[in-house]
Design a protein around this motif. Structure first.
Motif, mmCIF file in Angstrom:
data_model
loop_
_atom_site.group_PDB
_atom_site.id
_atom_site.type_symbol
_atom_site.label_atom_id
_atom_site.label_comp_id
_atom_site.label_asym_id
_atom_site.label_seq_id
_atom_site.Cartn_x
_atom_site.Cartn_y
_atom_site.Cartn_z
ATOM 1 N N VAL A 120 0.712 -1.132 -0.120
ATOM 2 C CA VAL A 120 -0.040 -0.217 -0.213
ATOM 3 C C VAL A 120 1.225 1.391 -0.081
ATOM 4 C CG1 VAL A 120 -2.005 -0.731 0.765
ATOM 5 C CG2 VAL A 120 -0.037 0.297 2.409
ATOM 6 N N VAL A 121 0.025 2.187 -0.729
ATOM 7 C CA VAL A 121 1.358 3.516 -0.751
ATOM 8 C C VAL A 121 -0.057 4.521 0.078
ATOM 9 C CG1 VAL A 121 2.148 5.074 -1.855
ATOM 10 C CG2 VAL A 121 2.443 3.045 -2.887
ATOM 11 N N TYR A 122 1.036 5.298 0.735
ATOM 12 C CA TYR A 122 0.019 6.334 1.823
ATOM 13 C C TYR A 122 0.258 7.765 0.791
ATOM 14 C CZ TYR A 122 -0.361 2.457 5.024
ATOM 15 O OH TYR A 122 -1.056 1.565 6.222
ATOM 16 N N LEU A 123 -1.052 7.859 0.571
ATOM 17 C CA LEU A 123 -1.221 8.979 -0.401
ATOM 18 C C LEU A 123 -1.043 10.377 0.797
ATOM 19 C CD1 LEU A 123 -3.406 8.597 -3.418
ATOM 20 C CD2 LEU A 123 -1.372 8.588 -2.826
ATOM 21 N N ALA A 124 -1.912 10.140 1.965
ATOM 22 C CA ALA A 124 -2.648 11.524 2.556
ATOM 23 C C ALA A 124 -2.512 10.737 4.193
ATOM 24 C CB ALA A 124 -3.142 11.857 2.309
ATOM 25 N N LYS A 125 -2.540 11.866 4.691
ATOM 26 C CA LYS A 125 -1.921 11.397 6.248
ATOM 27 C C LYS A 125 -2.486 12.190 7.228
ATOM 28 C CE LYS A 125 0.469 9.412 9.540
ATOM 29 N NZ LYS A 125 1.526 8.477 10.543
ATOM 30 N N HIS A 129 -4.949 13.643 17.341
ATOM 31 C CA HIS A 129 -4.714 14.845 18.715
ATOM 32 C C HIS A 129 -3.711 13.882 19.891
ATOM 33 C CE1 HIS A 129 -6.864 18.285 17.994
ATOM 34 N NE2 HIS A 129 -8.262 17.809 18.096
ATOM 35 N N ARG A 130 -4.336 12.458 19.915
ATOM 36 C CA ARG A 130 -3.186 12.017 20.809
ATOM 37 C C ARG A 130 -2.748 10.914 19.985
ATOM 38 N NH1 ARG A 130 -8.679 9.260 23.903
ATOM 39 N NH2 ARG A 130 -9.544 9.520 21.375
ATOM 40 N N PRO A 131 -1.078 10.974 21.337
ATOM 41 C CA PRO A 131 0.105 10.260 20.279
ATOM 42 C C PRO A 131 -0.712 8.761 20.304
ATOM 43 C CG PRO A 131 0.399 11.228 22.558
ATOM 44 C CD PRO A 131 -0.452 11.659 22.379
ATOM 45 N N THR A 132 -0.132 8.184 18.932
ATOM 46 C CA THR A 132 -0.129 7.288 18.410
ATOM 47 C C THR A 132 0.616 6.145 17.379
ATOM 48 O OG1 THR A 132 -2.414 8.081 18.077
ATOM 49 C CG2 THR A 132 -1.870 5.519 16.873
ATOM 50 N N PRO A 133 1.424 5.297 18.093
ATOM 51 C CA PRO A 133 2.812 4.262 17.630
ATOM 52 C C PRO A 133 2.596 4.197 15.816
ATOM 53 C CG PRO A 133 1.569 3.269 19.021
ATOM 54 C CD PRO A 133 0.864 4.744 18.788
ATOM 55 N N VAL A 134 2.146 5.023 15.111
ATOM 56 C CA VAL A 134 1.945 4.820 13.851
ATOM 57 C C VAL A 134 3.145 4.621 12.550
ATOM 58 C CG1 VAL A 134 0.813 5.432 11.583
ATOM 59 C CG2 VAL A 134 -0.851 5.826 13.764
ATOM 60 N N PRO A 135 3.234 3.677 11.739
ATOM 61 C CA PRO A 135 4.118 4.337 11.355
ATOM 62 C C PRO A 135 4.255 4.464 9.323
ATOM 63 C CG PRO A 135 3.730 1.269 10.842
ATOM 64 C CD PRO A 135 2.779 2.273 12.346
ATOM 65 N N SER A 136 3.109 4.337 9.674
ATOM 66 C CA SER A 136 2.485 5.326 7.910
ATOM 67 C C SER A 136 3.470 6.861 7.910
ATOM 68 C CB SER A 136 1.235 4.735 7.624
ATOM 69 O OG SER A 136 0.659 6.395 9.126
ATOM 70 N N ARG A 137 3.728 7.178 6.440
ATOM 71 C CA ARG A 137 4.112 8.452 6.506
ATOM 72 C C ARG A 137 3.850 8.566 4.489
ATOM 73 N NH1 ARG A 137 8.382 8.240 2.763
ATOM 74 N NH2 ARG A 137 10.152 5.976 3.069
ATOM 75 N N ILE A 138 3.580 9.472 4.195
ATOM 76 C CA ILE A 138 2.786 9.918 2.755
ATOM 77 C C ILE A 138 3.817 9.547 2.114
ATOM 78 C CG2 ILE A 138 2.649 12.051 1.746
ATOM 79 C CD1 ILE A 138 0.745 13.125 3.971
ATOM 80 N N GLY A 139 3.928 8.550 0.998
ATOM 81 C CA GLY A 139 4.638 8.678 0.328
ATOM 82 C C GLY A 139 4.955 7.057 0.187
#
Length: 263
Positions: A120-125, A129-139
């Motif tokens: 999957v390719v992330y186009l937008a994110k 408000h609350r800290p979350t351990p999310v490894p995704s980044r745009i692109g």
């Protein structure tokens, strides 16, 4: 003879390997500038070599110098768009308002993603408000079988699902689905329910729910997801909101396609 990326060099492989090593380090530290000493240490080369290769990359626009540090350049970002799935920019532009709607209804981190091969390719994110351990980044890319957006996209793309199921499924956590039969069964369940979940399958502590944006033919154009800390967000409760927003987005996509053909 001066070595540049636009002309011949004495040792092509060495020059390319060193340049890629530096770009990878810069990509890993993409939220700021990094000095030559730190880049050289992380890329495992001398400071003088790093400085020389960075000069080549800077002259070709793929890195930028900011004070005494470096960051990825604008030209590299433009080149990166070529690896997105075809039509990704049009998908992003149309669906961004619906991603914003999903954020407004959940106040959690939300994603817009498309399928490209078996990833999957992330186009937008949009960040919650609350800290979350999310490894995704745009692109950025993640293996489709490890994410909620990836699984929901695979569920509505039989060709892509077949490719994923025919290859070894890499394990990232104890919860990653690595058995093809189990993954196939989950994709069948996703098609019936219209929603997919990720319970710490790519990264410990992360939970996600995703729903598809569908074309009139039932193929997933993209997917939207909500992500948060495992144990804090109730992804099952959020699934209804994800479905509703994606249903509206699907209608908007169908209307756009109809206008295109009418023109």
């Amino acid at each position: 003879m001066t070595a540049t990326l636009d002309g011949p060099v004495r040792d092509d492989r060495a020059a390319v390997d060193k340049a890629i090593s530096l770009l990878v380090v810069l990509g890993d530290r993409a939220h700021g500038e990094t000095g030559v000493s730190e880049l050289a240490r992380r890329a495992r080369m001398s400071k003088s070599t790093a400085y020389r290769v960075l000069g080549m990359l800077e002259r070709n626009g793929v890195v930028e110098r900011v004070g005494t540090g470096y960051r990825l350049g604008e030209r590299l970002h433009h080149l990166g768009r070529a690896v997105y799935a075809p039509g990704a920019e049009g998908v992003r532009d149309l669906l961004l308002p619906y991603l914003a709607d999903l954020y407004e209804t959940t106040r959690e981190t939300v994603h817009l993603a498309v399928l490209h091969g078996t990833h999957v390719v992330y186009l937008a994110k949009l960040y919650g408000h609350r800290p979350t351990p999310v490894p995704s980044r745009i692109g950025g890319r993640l293996p489709a079988h490890t994410t909620a957006v990836g699984k929901v996209l695979l569920a509505y793309d039989s060709d892509a699902a077949e490719r994923v199921l025919s290859e070894p499924l890499e394990r990232f956590t104890d919860h990653t689905l690595t058995d093809p039969d189990e993954l196939a069964a989950e994709l069948d369940a996703i098609r019936r329910s219209g929603v997919a979940f990720d319970d710490e399958e790519y990264q410990p502590g992360l939970a996600c729910v995703a729903a598809p944006v569908l074309s009139r033919g039932g193929r997933a154009v993209a997917a939207l997801s909500v992500a948060g800390r495992h144990g804090r967000i109730d992804t099952r409760a959020l699934s209804g909101q994800a479905r509703r927003v994606c249903a509206s987005a699907s209608r908007a996509w169908a209307a756009r396609v109809a206008r295109t053909y009418a023109a």
